[in-house]
Design a protein around this motif. Structure first.
Motif, PDB file in Angstrom:
ATOM      1  N   GLY A 248      -7.789  58.695  10.063  1.00  0.00           N
ATOM      2  CA  GLY A 248      -7.387  58.881  11.400  1.00  0.00           C
ATOM      3  C   GLY A 248      -6.890  57.973  12.025  1.00  0.00           C
ATOM      4  O   GLY A 248      -5.913  57.937  13.048  1.00  0.00           O
ATOM      5  N   SER A 249      -7.469  56.311  11.664  1.00  0.00           N
ATOM      6  CA  SER A 249      -6.658  55.277  12.218  1.00  0.00           C
ATOM      7  C   SER A 249      -5.661  54.673  11.896  1.00  0.00           C
ATOM      8  O   SER A 249      -5.176  53.813  12.438  1.00  0.00           O
TER       9      SER A 249
ATOM     10  N   HIS B 258      -6.469  47.926   7.658  1.00  0.00           N
ATOM     11  CA  HIS B 258      -7.181  48.727   6.758  1.00  0.00           C
ATOM     12  C   HIS B 258      -8.053  48.080   5.133  1.00  0.00           C
ATOM     13  O   HIS B 258      -8.939  48.919   5.553  1.00  0.00           O
TER      14      HIS B 258
ATOM     15  N   THR C 194     -12.540  52.933   0.975  1.00  0.00           N
ATOM     16  CA  THR C 194     -12.706  53.140   2.103  1.00  0.00           C
ATOM     17  C   THR C 194     -11.305  53.245   2.686  1.00  0.00           C
ATOM     18  O   THR C 194     -10.944  52.895   3.386  1.00  0.00           O
ATOM     19  N   VAL C 195     -10.960  55.337   3.133  1.00  0.00           N
ATOM     20  CA  VAL C 195      -9.690  55.840   4.480  1.00  0.00           C
ATOM     21  C   VAL C 195      -9.569  55.928   5.026  1.00  0.00           C
ATOM     22  O   VAL C 195     -10.224  57.288   5.319  1.00  0.00           O
ATOM     23  N   ASP C 196      -9.930  55.324   6.256  1.00  0.00           N
ATOM     24  CA  ASP C 196      -9.970  55.819   7.251  1.00  0.00           C
ATOM     25  C   ASP C 196      -8.783  56.393   8.266  1.00  0.00           C
ATOM     26  O   ASP C 196      -7.839  55.523   9.238  1.00  0.00           O
TER      27      ASP C 196
ATOM     28  N   LEU D 284      -4.953  58.699   1.458  1.00  0.00           N
ATOM     29  CA  LEU D 284      -6.079  59.520   1.524  1.00  0.00           C
ATOM     30  C   LEU D 284      -6.536  59.880   0.345  1.00  0.00           C
ATOM     31  O   LEU D 284      -7.049  60.053  -0.271  1.00  0.00           O
TER      32      LEU D 284
END
Length: 322
Positions: free
Chosen positions: A174-175, A290, A170-172, A162
């Motif tokens: 949490g996922s 991702h 865009t880096v999720d 992140l």
């Protein structure tokens, strides 16, 4: 990660069988992965819809790694906490930073840049212990660092990705943490429990585990390459240069970190491989889930190149005095 099983079960290799097994593993593994990539490139349609199997295949690899673990792997952490801590800091600072710097230097497209950075943020590679052994390095230290770096991946890999790749995609986070827990930590812990509960039965299947892991990694590479086959022809050379530069600098700086940390020649050799070689299978899985199949391309190439460069570096170092 069980490519290092010949070393975990026979670290000293007094009769030479450990050395022969290690050389066979480090030779066959990149050939198998390279062949799998070629199949994915030539027959991409044959892997349509296989993307969802990647996390499960990675789970198989990590479960096999957990089965190969023994209490001796963790005693090394307690005996030399400074050396292991230095290896962890070097690994999770040097390679992520090099990934970011290489992406900027070569002006990689966003998908490829994020994929290369993700490779840098992954834990230690599957065969780092094997090449450390072949290079006559400190195998016990190598096993300790690779074990702890894998267990720490859920806490470190996603936040670093992140931080460094957020400017590209865009880096999720949490996922991504959830996925790492499911595909890395839980299978490793499950394998460790099985080893502790049924050690005698596990001993019988240990020789099969390296080949099962290699097969799973090969399928992952084939699926990743098939998913981005159309883009490989135009981007492959650039990605190969990026992966080689990233890996080469990582090996050199890892060795330098060991020298600065006064780990001696054998410890420095271990640091070179623990820093420079990444778990590209995990990076490929996370990039596919991702980002995109194209973002997984650096990880697919790293799966092959890291083992080739590691074997070459080990052959060179093994001929130098310790």
């Amino acid at each position: 990660m069980t490519i290092d099983e010949p070393i975990r079960t026979k670290r000293r290799g007094d009769d030479g069988s450990g050395d022969r097994s290690a050389r066979r593993a480090v030779t066959v593994f990149p050939i198998l992965v390279l062949a799998a990539g070629a199949v994915g490139l030539l027959f991409p349609g044959g892997f349509t819809g296989w993307g969802e199997t990647i996390p499960y295949l990675l789970g198989v690899v990590m479960f096999c790694m957990g089965i190969t673990m023994t209490p001796q792997d963790f005693r090394g952490v307690v005996r030399r906490p400074w050396a292991v801590a230095l290896g962890l800091v070097a690994h999770y600072v040097i390679m992520p930073g090099l990934g970011w710097a290489t992406a900027h230097l070569l002006q990689l497209p966003p998908q490829l840049a994020a994929g290369l950075i993700l490779v840098g943020c992954a834990p230690s590679g599957a065969s780092s212990n094997v090449v450390t052994y072949l290079a006559r390095g400190d195998v016990a230290l190598s096993v300790s660092v690779s074990t702890v770096s894998t267990l720490m991946a859920p806490l470190v890999t996603a936040p670093l990705t992140l931080l460094l790749a957020g400017e590209y995609l865009t880096v999720d986070a949490g996922s991504m943490v959830t996925d790492i827990l499911k595909t890395v930590l839980l299978p490793v812990l499950a394998g460790l429990v099985v080893r502790l509960v049924a050690s005698r039965r596990v001993e019988r299947v240990l020789p099969v585990l390296p080949w099962l892991s290699a097969l799973a990694v090969g399928v992952i590479v084939a699926v990743v390459v098939a998913g981005s086959a159309a883009a490989i022809k135009s981007a492959a050379l650039l990605v190969v240069v990026a992966v080689m530069l990233h890996n080469g600098l990582g090996l050199a700086l890892g060795y330098g970190a060991g020298r600065l940390g006064r780990l001696g020649e054998t410890g420095s050799r271990s640091m070179a491989f623990e820093v420079g070689m990444q778990n590209a299978g995990l990076a490929a899985s996370l990039a596919t889930a991702h980002f995109s199949p194209l973002a997984a391309l650096p990880a697919a190439i790293a799966s092959v190149w890291h083992n080739i460069s590691g074997a070459l570096a080990a052959a060179w170092l093994s001929r130098r005095p310790r």
